[in-house]
Design a protein around this motif. Structure first.
Motif, PDB file in Angstrom:
ATOM      1  N   ALA A 175     -22.544   2.335  10.646  1.00 24.38           N
ATOM      2  CA  ALA A 175     -23.648   1.400  10.461  1.00 24.38           C
ATOM      3  C   ALA A 175     -24.563   1.383  11.679  1.00 24.38           C
ATOM      4  CB  ALA A 175     -23.110   0.001  10.180  1.00 24.38           C
ATOM      5  N   CYS A 176     -23.979   1.411  12.873  1.00 23.00           N
ATOM      6  CA  CYS A 176     -24.785   1.414  14.100  1.00 23.00           C
ATOM      7  C   CYS A 176     -25.644   2.669  14.179  1.00 23.00           C
ATOM      8  CB  CYS A 176     -23.878   1.333  15.324  1.00 23.00           C
ATOM      9  SG  CYS A 176     -23.056  -0.265  15.554  1.00 23.00           S
ATOM     10  N   GLU A 177     -25.107   3.791  13.735  1.00 18.65           N
ATOM     11  CA  GLU A 177     -25.846   5.049  13.830  1.00 18.65           C
ATOM     12  C   GLU A 177     -27.100   5.026  12.968  1.00 18.65           C
ATOM     13  OE1 GLU A 177     -25.025   9.859  13.329  1.00 18.65           O
ATOM     14  OE2 GLU A 177     -23.510   8.389  12.743  1.00 18.65           O
ATOM     15  N   ARG A 178     -27.059   4.270  11.876  1.00 20.29           N
ATOM     16  CA  ARG A 178     -28.209   4.224  10.980  1.00 20.29           C
ATOM     17  C   ARG A 178     -29.135   3.036  11.260  1.00 20.29           C
ATOM     18  NH1 ARG A 178     -24.060   6.052   7.491  1.00 20.29           N
ATOM     19  NH2 ARG A 178     -23.567   3.915   6.849  1.00 20.29           N
ATOM     20  N   ALA A 179     -28.863   2.268  12.319  1.00 18.03           N
ATOM     21  CA  ALA A 179     -29.688   1.114  12.670  1.00 18.03           C
ATOM     22  C   ALA A 179     -30.566   1.432  13.880  1.00 18.03           C
ATOM     23  CB  ALA A 179     -28.803  -0.098  12.970  1.00 18.03           C
ATOM     24  N   ASP A 180     -31.731   0.820  13.903  1.00 14.97           N
ATOM     25  CA  ASP A 180     -32.584   0.923  15.091  1.00 14.97           C
ATOM     26  C   ASP A 180     -32.142  -0.057  16.166  1.00 14.97           C
ATOM     27  OD1 ASP A 180     -34.742   2.831  14.208  1.00 14.97           O
ATOM     28  OD2 ASP A 180     -34.905   1.325  12.620  1.00 14.97           O
ATOM     29  N   ILE A 181     -31.791  -1.272  15.741  1.00 14.58           N
ATOM     30  CA  ILE A 181     -31.416  -2.334  16.676  1.00 14.58           C
ATOM     31  C   ILE A 181     -30.131  -2.976  16.167  1.00 14.58           C
ATOM     32  CG2 ILE A 181     -32.109  -4.513  17.739  1.00 14.58           C
ATOM     33  CD1 ILE A 181     -35.024  -3.726  17.194  1.00 14.58           C
ATOM     34  N   VAL A 182     -29.175  -3.142  17.058  1.00  7.63           N
ATOM     35  CA  VAL A 182     -27.932  -3.848  16.743  1.00  7.63           C
ATOM     36  C   VAL A 182     -27.834  -5.046  17.681  1.00  7.63           C
ATOM     37  CG1 VAL A 182     -25.420  -3.750  16.699  1.00  7.63           C
ATOM     38  CG2 VAL A 182     -26.753  -1.788  15.933  1.00  7.63           C
ATOM     39  N   ILE A 183     -27.574  -6.225  17.105  1.00 12.50           N
ATOM     40  CA  ILE A 183     -27.492  -7.466  17.884  1.00 12.50           C
ATOM     41  C   ILE A 183     -26.156  -8.129  17.590  1.00 12.50           C
ATOM     42  CG2 ILE A 183     -28.554  -9.707  18.337  1.00 12.50           C
ATOM     43  CD1 ILE A 183     -31.166  -8.494  17.160  1.00 12.50           C
ATOM     44  N   ALA A 184     -25.444  -8.510  18.647  1.00 10.06           N
ATOM     45  CA  ALA A 184     -24.136  -9.139  18.470  1.00 10.06           C
ATOM     46  C   ALA A 184     -23.853 -10.069  19.638  1.00 10.06           C
ATOM     47  CB  ALA A 184     -23.040  -8.090  18.358  1.00 10.06           C
ATOM     48  N   ASP A 185     -23.117 -11.146  19.361  1.00  7.45           N
ATOM     49  CA  ASP A 185     -22.728 -12.072  20.426  1.00  7.45           C
ATOM     50  C   ASP A 185     -21.359 -11.716  20.989  1.00  7.45           C
ATOM     51  OD1 ASP A 185     -21.380 -12.686  18.110  1.00  7.45           O
ATOM     52  OD2 ASP A 185     -21.418 -14.859  18.431  1.00  7.45           O
ATOM     53  N   ARG A 186     -20.907 -10.493  20.774  1.00  7.37           N
ATOM     54  CA  ARG A 186     -19.633 -10.013  21.307  1.00  7.37           C
ATOM     55  C   ARG A 186     -19.829  -8.616  21.863  1.00  7.37           C
ATOM     56  NH1 ARG A 186     -16.279  -8.312  15.852  1.00  7.37           N
ATOM     57  NH2 ARG A 186     -17.976  -8.538  14.387  1.00  7.37           N
ATOM     58  N   TRP A 187     -18.814  -8.126  22.546  1.00  9.47           N
ATOM     59  CA  TRP A 187     -18.863  -6.756  23.050  1.00  9.47           C
ATOM     60  C   TRP A 187     -18.617  -5.786  21.910  1.00  9.47           C
ATOM     61  CZ3 TRP A 187     -15.644  -9.898  26.557  1.00  9.47           C
ATOM     62  CH2 TRP A 187     -16.336 -10.256  27.714  1.00  9.47           C
ATOM     63  N   LEU A 188     -19.461  -4.792  21.807  1.00  5.93           N
ATOM     64  CA  LEU A 188     -19.298  -3.755  20.790  1.00  5.93           C
ATOM     65  C   LEU A 188     -18.766  -2.484  21.439  1.00  5.93           C
ATOM     66  CD1 LEU A 188     -22.593  -4.225  18.724  1.00  5.93           C
ATOM     67  CD2 LEU A 188     -20.296  -5.094  18.198  1.00  5.93           C
ATOM     68  N   PRO A 189     -17.976  -1.719  20.717  1.00  3.79           N
ATOM     69  CA  PRO A 189     -17.381  -0.507  21.314  1.00  3.79           C
ATOM     70  C   PRO A 189     -18.448   0.545  21.618  1.00  3.79           C
ATOM     71  CG  PRO A 189     -16.954  -0.598  18.962  1.00  3.79           C
ATOM     72  CD  PRO A 189     -17.558  -1.915  19.316  1.00  3.79           C
ATOM     73  N   SER A 190     -18.087   1.477  22.454  1.00  6.64           N
ATOM     74  CA  SER A 190     -19.020   2.543  22.835  1.00  6.64           C
ATOM     75  C   SER A 190     -19.369   3.440  21.653  1.00  6.64           C
ATOM     76  CB  SER A 190     -18.417   3.385  23.960  1.00  6.64           C
ATOM     77  OG  SER A 190     -17.161   3.926  23.570  1.00  6.64           O
ATOM     78  N   SER A 191     -18.547   3.417  20.619  1.00  8.67           N
ATOM     79  CA  SER A 191     -18.844   4.238  19.441  1.00  8.67           C
ATOM     80  C   SER A 191     -20.023   3.695  18.638  1.00  8.67           C
ATOM     81  CB  SER A 191     -17.609   4.314  18.534  1.00  8.67           C
ATOM     82  OG  SER A 191     -17.201   3.005  18.134  1.00  8.67           O
ATOM     83  N   CYS A 192     -20.435   2.444  18.904  1.00 12.61           N
ATOM     84  CA  CYS A 192     -21.609   1.857  18.241  1.00 12.61           C
ATOM     85  C   CYS A 192     -22.848   2.315  18.999  1.00 12.61           C
ATOM     86  CB  CYS A 192     -21.498   0.328  18.223  1.00 12.61           C
ATOM     87  SG  CYS A 192     -22.940  -0.508  17.506  1.00 12.61           S
ATOM     88  N   ARG A 193     -23.615   3.225  18.391  1.00 13.10           N
ATOM     89  CA  ARG A 193     -24.774   3.820  19.068  1.00 13.10           C
ATOM     90  C   ARG A 193     -26.002   3.772  18.161  1.00 13.10           C
ATOM     91  NH1 ARG A 193     -21.984   9.298  21.641  1.00 13.10           N
ATOM     92  NH2 ARG A 193     -20.434   8.189  22.951  1.00 13.10           N
ATOM     93  N   PRO A 194     -26.734   2.665  18.222  1.00 11.77           N
ATOM     94  CA  PRO A 194     -27.964   2.591  17.415  1.00 11.77           C
ATOM     95  C   PRO A 194     -29.043   3.498  18.002  1.00 11.77           C
ATOM     96  CG  PRO A 194     -27.769   0.664  18.804  1.00 11.77           C
ATOM     97  CD  PRO A 194     -26.485   1.431  18.969  1.00 11.77           C
ATOM     98  N   ARG A 195     -30.119   3.667  17.247  1.00  9.27           N
ATOM     99  CA  ARG A 195     -31.186   4.559  17.688  1.00  9.27           C
ATOM    100  C   ARG A 195     -31.963   4.003  18.877  1.00  9.27           C
ATOM    101  NH1 ARG A 195     -31.567   5.176  11.982  1.00  9.27           N
ATOM    102  NH2 ARG A 195     -33.125   3.531  11.857  1.00  9.27           N
ATOM    103  N   TRP A 196     -32.044   2.657  19.006  1.00 13.17           N
ATOM    104  CA  TRP A 196     -32.911   2.125  20.050  1.00 13.17           C
ATOM    105  C   TRP A 196     -32.178   1.137  20.943  1.00 13.17           C
ATOM    106  CZ3 TRP A 196     -37.798  -1.415  19.186  1.00 13.17           C
ATOM    107  CH2 TRP A 196     -38.525  -1.484  20.392  1.00 13.17           C
ATOM    108  N   ILE A 197     -31.877  -0.064  20.441  1.00  9.59           N
ATOM    109  CA  ILE A 197     -31.334  -1.129  21.293  1.00  9.59           C
ATOM    110  C   ILE A 197     -29.964  -1.560  20.781  1.00  9.59           C
ATOM    111  CG2 ILE A 197     -31.698  -3.459  22.180  1.00  9.59           C
ATOM    112  CD1 ILE A 197     -34.673  -3.089  21.689  1.00  9.59           C
ATOM    113  N   LYS A 198     -29.030  -1.637  21.698  1.00 13.82           N
ATOM    114  CA  LYS A 198     -27.712  -2.185  21.410  1.00 13.82           C
ATOM    115  C   LYS A 198     -27.570  -3.475  22.218  1.00 13.82           C
ATOM    116  CE  LYS A 198     -22.792  -1.089  22.000  1.00 13.82           C
ATOM    117  NZ  LYS A 198     -21.858  -0.050  22.518  1.00 13.82           N
TER     118      LYS A 198
END
Length: 666
Positions: A578-601
C-alpha cells in the motif's frame, strides 16, 4: 570606508543620521530581547509525566465559563531535580477558598512541556510560556492538599478577585462576566460563544482593558476632581485645578492598571494617558506620535517579547492610526469647531467616529489575518454604537453601582448596567451573524505582512503628499493576498489529526476528536468557516478500521494519500504494498522501513523531527514547523531540517490493500 562616510555626511547628513540611528536601535532591541530571554526563560520539562507537585501559588485565575481554576505554582516536582514554575488547571468543583496566592499546596498532576505550534504559522504557546517562566502545564488529578495557608489577603490580586466575585454576584450570565472584565480585568466568566461573537463583530477590544477603558476611568477622575474642587472658591482661586486634576487622574489610572492585572495593552494605555495629562498640564499638544513612541519604548524595554504578539501590534496600530488620522489636514478641517446647530454637530461627531472606526478596521485587518487568519468586516459600524454605549453608559453605571453598594442600595443601577450590557451582546451577535461578517483566509506570508506594516508606518509617520507613497507597498500586499491559497493537506505534529481541503469550502478531517482547539486550528489554517466532515465521507475515499486511502486531483494529476486510523498491527507485506502505491503516508506511529511511499512518509519518527506539516500539492511545496523555527530556548525543533524528495508517478493504493491482523492485536 571613512571617506565614504564623510562624503555621505556632507551630502546627506539626515540620511546618515537615520541609518546610524536605526542600526543602534536594532542592536539595542536585540540586546534587550536576548537579555529578557536569558533572565526569564527556563528549560521545559523533558516530557510528559504524572507526578506529585508541591508548590506555592503565585497566581490564580477563576474561569467559570470553562468550569476550571488556573493556578501558577513555584513548585518542586517529584522526579525533577530542579524547582520549576508550572501552570495547572483545577476543576472548579475541586476548588477551595484556601487555594489563593501565597498558599502552599500538594497535588497530583499530569504535566507536559509547553506545546509549540500545532501547525506551521499557528500559535506558539511555548514562546509565551518561556517568557513567563513556565516549565510545564497540566491538569490536577484530584483535590489538592493544603500544606500552608496564605497569610496575604490585602494584595492587589486578592482585591481583584474580590471585586470580580462581587460584580458577578449582582449580575449573572454574560453581562456579569463582561461587567467583571470592565471592573477588574477578569475575563474568565465570558462564554466562548459570546467571546466569539464579540471577536467576529470587531468588539473584542472592549473585553480587554486597554485605551478605551483606561481613558474613560482617567477622564472621569479628572472631570470629577475639577468639578468638586471648583465648588470650593478659596481653593479654586489659589490652586491650579487642572494640574491637581491631572495628578488625581494619573493616580486613578495607575491604580486601575494594577487592579486589572497590568497587562501590556493596559500598561501602554496608562502610560499614554499619563503623558496626555502631562501635556495638558503643560499646555502642550497631547495628540502626537511622540506620545505613542514614548509608550512603545517603555513597553519594549520591559516586555520586548510583546512586540511579536498580536496584542502589542493591534493596540499600537490602532493608536497610531487614530493619531495619524486626526493629525491630518483634512480631518482637522472637518472636525474643527464651528458655529452650528446641535443636530449638525452631532452628525459631524458621528461621521468622525465612523471614519475613525473604518480606518482602524482597515489598519487592524492585516494584523488579524496574519495572526488569527480571520478579520471582522462590519466592526466599524458596530463600534459606532458599542464604543459610546460602553464608555458613557455601561462603565459609568458599573462605577455608580459599586459606589452605591457601600450603602447596599446599588441593585437598581446594577439592573440598568445589565440592560446596557445585554444590548452590547445583542449588537455583537447581530453583527457577527450577518452574511460576510468575517473574512477568513489561510496563513499570510511574512513578506506580505511586512509590506502592510511598512506601508502603514510610512502613511502614518510622513505628512503631505509624500505619505501617499505608502500606498504602494500596501497595494503590493493586497495583490499578494490574491495569490494566497489554502494548503491541500494539514498534518498536526502528533500525526493523529489530518485535514484535507476539498472542492469549494469543504474540509475533511481524519479524526473527529472532542477537542475543539485542534478542530479550530485546522479550520483557521485552512481558511474554512464551516464545520469539517469526516474523511470517510469525502469523494475518492476508501476506509477500513485501520487505514484510509484518499485520492485528490491537484495540478492536473491524482495524488494518493494513505492515513493510519488505528495502532493495531497490520500485515507487513500488505502495508509495504500500500505504501508503494501511495504518494503520501501519514501515521501517528512508527512505520517500518519497508513502507516506502513515492513522496512523503510522515510517520511518528518523521513528525518528531519536522513537527506539523502544511502541504501544497499543486506547487509540491511542504512547510513544516521545524522549517519556521530557529535555535531559541523554547523551540524544540529548531535547527532540524527534513529534506523531502520530489514526487514521482505510480498507481494508486486502495483501502483494501491494508487489512487488520486481528489475531495479532496486542
Amino acid at each position: 570606508m571613512l571617506a565614504c562616510e564623510g562624503a555621505l555626511a556632507g551630502k546627506y547628513p539626515v540620511l546618515l543620521g537615520a541609518t546610524m540611528g536605526l542600526a543602534v536601535m536594532a542592536a539595542a532591541g536585540c540586546a534587550t530581547i536576548w537579555t529578557k530571554s536569558a533572565l526569564a526563560g527556563v528549560q521545559p520539562l523533558p516530557g510528559r509525566m504524572v507526578t506529585t507537585v508541591l508548590g506555592r501559588i503565585v497566581d490564580r485565575q477563576v474561569q467559570p465559563a470553562h468550569e476550571r481554576v488556573r493556578l501558577v505554582l513555584d513548585a518542586r516536582i517529584d522526579g525533577v531535580d530542579r524547582a520549576a514554575r508550572v501552570r495547572i488547571n483545577l476543576l472548579q468543583k475541586l476548588d477551595a477558598p484556601d487555594y489563593r496566592e501565597g498558599a502552599v499546596i500538594r497535588v497530583k498532576a499530569r504535566l507536559m512541556p509547553p506545546a509549540g505550534p500545532m501547525l506551521p504559522g499557528a500559535y506558539d504557546f511555548a514562546r509565551t510560556a518561556w517568557f513567563r517562566g513556565w516549565a510545564a502545564t497540566g491538569s490536577a488529578l484530584g483535590r489538592p492538599t493544603l500544606v500552608k495557608s496564605s497569610r496575604g489577603g490585602g494584595t492587589m490580586r486578592a482585591l481583584q478577585h474580590a471585586l470580580s466575585r462581587h460584580v458577578r454576584a449582582h449580575l449573572g450570565g454574560t453581562p456579569g462576566a463582561i461587567a467583571a472584565a470592565f471592573a477588574s480585568g477578569d475575563r474568565g466568566g465570558i462564554r466562548k460563544a459570546d467571546e466569539d461573537a464579540m471577536r467576529d463583530a470587531g468588539l473584542t477590544h472592549l473585553l480587554s482593558i486597554s485605551g478605551l477603558h483606561v481613558s474613560a476611568v482617567i477622564a472621569a477622575a479628572y472631570f470629577l476632581t475639577v468639578r468638586l474642587l471648583a465648588l470650593w472658591p478659596a481653593l479654586a482661586l489659589r490652586v491650579r485645578l487642572p494640574l491637581v486634576a491631572a495628578g488625581a487622574g494619573a493616580v486613578t489610572g495607575i491604580f486601575y492598571t494594577l487592579l486589572t492585572g497590568a497587562q501590556v495593552p493596559t500598561v501602554r494605555s496608562c502610560i499614554g494617558a499619563v503623558l496626555v495629562l502631562g501635556a495638558l498640564a503643560l499646555g502642550r499638544d497631547p495628540l502626537s506620535m511622540r506620545l505613542v513612541a514614548a509608550a512603545a519604548l517603555f513597553v519594549m524595554a520591559f516586555w520586548p517579547e510583546a512586540v511579536a504578539g498580536p496584542s502589542f501590534q493591534l493596540s499600537f496600530a490602532a493608536v497610531i492610526a487614530i493619531v495619524a488620522l486626526h493629525s491630518s489636514a483634512p480631518m482637522k478641517a472637518f472636525a474643527a469647531p464651528r458655529e452650528e446647530g446641535p443636530v449638525r454637530r452631532l452628525a459631524r461627531g458621528a461621521a468622525v467616529l465612523l471614519a475613525t472606526g473604518v480606518v482602524i478596521e482597515l489598519v487592524l485587518m492585516p494584523i488579524g489575518l496574519f495572526h488569527f487568519h480571520r478579520a471582522g468586516v462590519y466592526g466599524a459600524l458596530a463600534n459606532v454604537i458599542a464604543i459610546p454605549l460602553t464608555t458613557f453608559v455601561s462603565m459609568p453605571l458599573i462605577a455608580v453601582a459599586l459606589v452605591l453598594d457601600l450603602a447596599h442600595i446599588g441593585a437598581p443601577v446594577w439592573w440598568l448596567a445589565g440592560q446596557s450590557l445585554d444590548l452590547l451582546i445583542a449588537i455583537a451577535r447581530f453583527t457577527a451573524s450577518r452574511p460576510g461578517a468575517v473574512t477568513l483566509m489561510p496563513a499570510m506570508g511574512g513578506a506580505a505582512f511586512a509590506l502592510f506594516v511598512g506601508g502603514g508606518l510610512w502613511l502614518a509617520l510622513w505628512s503631505g503628499r509624500v505619505r501617499l507613497a505608502g500606498l504602494v507597498p500596501i497595494g503590493l500586499g493586497v495583490a499578494g493576498l490574491a495569490f494566497v491559497k489554502p494548503p491541500d493537506v494539514l498534518v498536526t505534529g502528533d500525526g493523529r489529526n489530518v485535514a484535507i481541503a476539498g472542492a469549494g469550502h469543504d474540509l475533511f478531517i481524519l479524526r473527529e476528536g472532542r477537542s475543539s482547539y485542534t478542530r479550530d486550528n485546522l479550520k483557521e489554517m485552512a481558511g474554512r468557516a464551516g464545520e469539517p466532515a469526516p474523511v470517510a465521507g469525502s469523494p475518492g475515499a476508501r476506509c477500513s478500521p485501520d487505514f484510509c486511502s484518499v485520492t485528490i486531483r491537484r495540478g492536473g494529476r491524482n495524488w494518493h494519500l494513505l492515513m493510519a486510523r488505528s495502532r493495531y498491527r497490520v500485515d507487513a507485506l500488505a502495508l509495504a504494498a500500500a505504501c508503494e502505491r501511495a504518494d503520501i503516508v501519514i501515521a501517528d506511529r512508527w512505520l517500518p522501513s519497508s513502507c516506502r511511499p513515492r513522496w512523503i512518509k510522515a510517520d511518528r519518527r518523521f513528525l518528531e523531527r519536522a513537527g506539523g506539516l502544511s502541504i501544497d500539492l499543486e506547487s509540491r511545496r511542504v512547510t513544516s514547523v521545524a522549517s519556521q523555527q530557529g535555535r531559541h530556548g523554547w523551540e524544540r525543533l529548531g535547527g532540524q531540517r527534513t529534506y523531502i524528495k520530489r514526487p514521482t508517478t505510480r498507481p494508486a493504493p486502495t483501502a483494501t490493500d491494508v487489512k487488520p491482523a486481528s489475531a495479532n492485536v496486542p
